[in-house]
Design a protein around this motif. Structure first.
Motif, PDB file in Angstrom:
ATOM      1  N   MET A  86       4.096   6.472  -7.553  1.00 15.85           N
ATOM      2  CA  MET A  86       3.024   6.132  -6.946  1.00 15.85           C
ATOM      3  C   MET A  86       1.914   7.396  -6.400  1.00 15.85           C
ATOM      4  SD  MET A  86       4.427   3.200  -4.353  1.00 15.85           S
ATOM      5  CE  MET A  86       4.196   4.269  -2.910  1.00 15.85           C
ATOM      6  N   SER A  87       0.645   7.072  -6.218  1.00 14.88           N
ATOM      7  CA  SER A  87      -0.212   8.208  -5.839  1.00 14.88           C
ATOM      8  C   SER A  87       0.246   8.626  -4.172  1.00 14.88           C
ATOM      9  CB  SER A  87      -1.661   7.697  -5.948  1.00 14.88           C
ATOM     10  OG  SER A  87      -1.738   6.697  -4.990  1.00 14.88           O
ATOM     11  N   PRO A  88      -0.302   9.761  -4.002  1.00  8.54           N
ATOM     12  CA  PRO A  88      -0.060  10.113  -2.787  1.00  8.54           C
ATOM     13  C   PRO A  88      -0.732   9.034  -1.715  1.00  8.54           C
ATOM     14  CG  PRO A  88      -0.658  12.095  -3.748  1.00  8.54           C
ATOM     15  CD  PRO A  88      -0.869  10.752  -4.943  1.00  8.54           C
ATOM     16  N   THR A  89      -1.911   8.818  -1.985  1.00 12.78           N
ATOM     17  CA  THR A  89      -2.779   8.059  -1.190  1.00 12.78           C
ATOM     18  C   THR A  89      -1.849   6.456  -0.924  1.00 12.78           C
ATOM     19  OG1 THR A  89      -4.808   8.569  -1.936  1.00 12.78           O
ATOM     20  CG2 THR A  89      -4.636   6.471  -1.097  1.00 12.78           C
ATOM     21  N   HIS A  90      -1.117   5.980  -1.972  1.00 11.43           N
ATOM     22  CA  HIS A  90      -0.397   4.643  -2.037  1.00 11.43           C
ATOM     23  C   HIS A  90       0.865   5.088  -1.186  1.00 11.43           C
ATOM     24  CE1 HIS A  90      -2.372   2.360  -5.629  1.00 11.43           C
ATOM     25  NE2 HIS A  90      -2.706   2.284  -4.610  1.00 11.43           N
ATOM     26  N   VAL A  91       1.352   6.170  -1.352  1.00 14.21           N
ATOM     27  CA  VAL A  91       2.719   6.544  -0.555  1.00 14.21           C
ATOM     28  C   VAL A  91       2.349   6.497   0.936  1.00 14.21           C
ATOM     29  CG1 VAL A  91       4.167   8.528   0.014  1.00 14.21           C
ATOM     30  CG2 VAL A  91       3.666   8.047  -2.207  1.00 14.21           C
ATOM     31  N   ALA A  92       1.176   7.366   1.270  1.00  9.95           N
ATOM     32  CA  ALA A  92       0.695   7.374   2.618  1.00  9.95           C
ATOM     33  C   ALA A  92       0.527   5.660   3.151  1.00  9.95           C
ATOM     34  CB  ALA A  92      -0.615   7.997   2.765  1.00  9.95           C
ATOM     35  N   HIS A  93      -0.111   4.759   2.374  1.00  9.02           N
ATOM     36  CA  HIS A  93      -0.391   3.482   2.810  1.00  9.02           C
ATOM     37  C   HIS A  93       1.059   2.892   3.069  1.00  9.02           C
ATOM     38  CE1 HIS A  93      -4.737   3.285   2.649  1.00  9.02           C
ATOM     39  NE2 HIS A  93      -4.640   3.493   1.286  1.00  9.02           N
ATOM     40  N   LEU A  94       1.960   3.016   2.215  1.00  9.31           N
ATOM     41  CA  LEU A  94       3.255   2.373   2.113  1.00  9.31           C
ATOM     42  C   LEU A  94       4.007   2.697   3.678  1.00  9.31           C
ATOM     43  CD1 LEU A  94       5.793   0.753   1.268  1.00  9.31           C
ATOM     44  CD2 LEU A  94       6.334   2.903  -0.089  1.00  9.31           C
ATOM     45  N   HIS A  95       4.175   4.074   3.746  1.00  9.03           N
ATOM     46  CA  HIS A  95       4.711   4.426   5.280  1.00  9.03           C
ATOM     47  C   HIS A  95       3.897   3.666   6.483  1.00  9.03           C
ATOM     48  CE1 HIS A  95       6.379   7.882   2.757  1.00  9.03           C
ATOM     49  NE2 HIS A  95       6.948   8.076   3.877  1.00  9.03           N
ATOM     50  N   ARG A  96       2.625   3.903   6.629  1.00  5.50           N
ATOM     51  CA  ARG A  96       1.732   3.359   7.442  1.00  5.50           C
ATOM     52  C   ARG A  96       1.962   1.837   7.775  1.00  5.50           C
ATOM     53  NH1 ARG A  96      -2.632   7.359   5.520  1.00  5.50           N
ATOM     54  NH2 ARG A  96      -2.107   9.137   6.731  1.00  5.50           N
ATOM     55  N   GLU A  97       1.880   1.036   6.563  1.00  4.43           N
ATOM     56  CA  GLU A  97       2.181  -0.476   6.767  1.00  4.43           C
ATOM     57  C   GLU A  97       3.500  -0.803   6.989  1.00  4.43           C
ATOM     58  OE1 GLU A  97      -0.085  -2.417   6.948  1.00  4.43           O
ATOM     59  OE2 GLU A  97      -1.853  -0.870   6.218  1.00  4.43           O
TER      60      GLU A  97
END
Length: 151
Positions: free
Chosen positions: A1-12
């Motif tokens: 996953m891209s770093p952006t998707h990783v960050a979204h996953l943590h946040r969601e």
């Protein structure tokens, strides 16, 4: 996953779990430079640690960047958890003595305990952001209660 998707996953994941979290802590350390977009939250986290020392709820001998308590009911503090969790060496949240969220490795590790309803909500939120459901895996090896799913 891209770093952006990783960050979204943590946040969601944190957004889905928020109502059931009563304790949260994070370390204001990262293996990588903090992204510019989260520097304000990083400073806020260090400020919370200094305030806890000043009011006597945190030892002066404690590493100022480790184990900073976060009140997830406070929107500003929850925002800093959302900002920093995807990048920190360690963040965790719990319900009572039950761990429900653990992130570490500066975005390389994420574990959460979700109910079926929370899992469905998380997958829906991820799909809305273009993250496929295969981005997370389900494991029954660490369920915390019979009704929980570990991702």
């Amino acid at each position: 996953m891209s770093p952006t998707h990783v960050a979204h996953l943590h946040r969601e994941a944190l957004r889905v779990l928020r109502s059931g979290i009563d304790t949260a802590h994070l370390d204001a350390y990262s293996d990588d430079p903090w992204p510019p977009a989260v520097l304000r939250s990083y400073e806020h986290a260090l400020s919370l640690a200094r305030e806890a020392v000043a009011d006597g709820t945190r030892s002066r001998r404690t590493d100022p960047g480790m184990g900073i308590g976060i009140d997830v009911r406070d929107d500003a503090q929850f925002k800093l958890l959302l900002d920093l969790a995807p990048h920190t060496i360690h963040a965790e949240a719990g319900r009572g003595k039950q761990l429900v969220f653990s992130a570490g490795g500066s975005g390389t590790s994420l574990w959460m305990a979700l109910t079926q309803g929370q899992e469905t909500e998380l997958l829906s939120r991820l799909q809305a952001q273009g993250i496929p459901p295969e981005a997370i895996t389900t494991s029954a090896s660490r369920p915390t209660t019979p009704d929980d799913t570990t991702l």
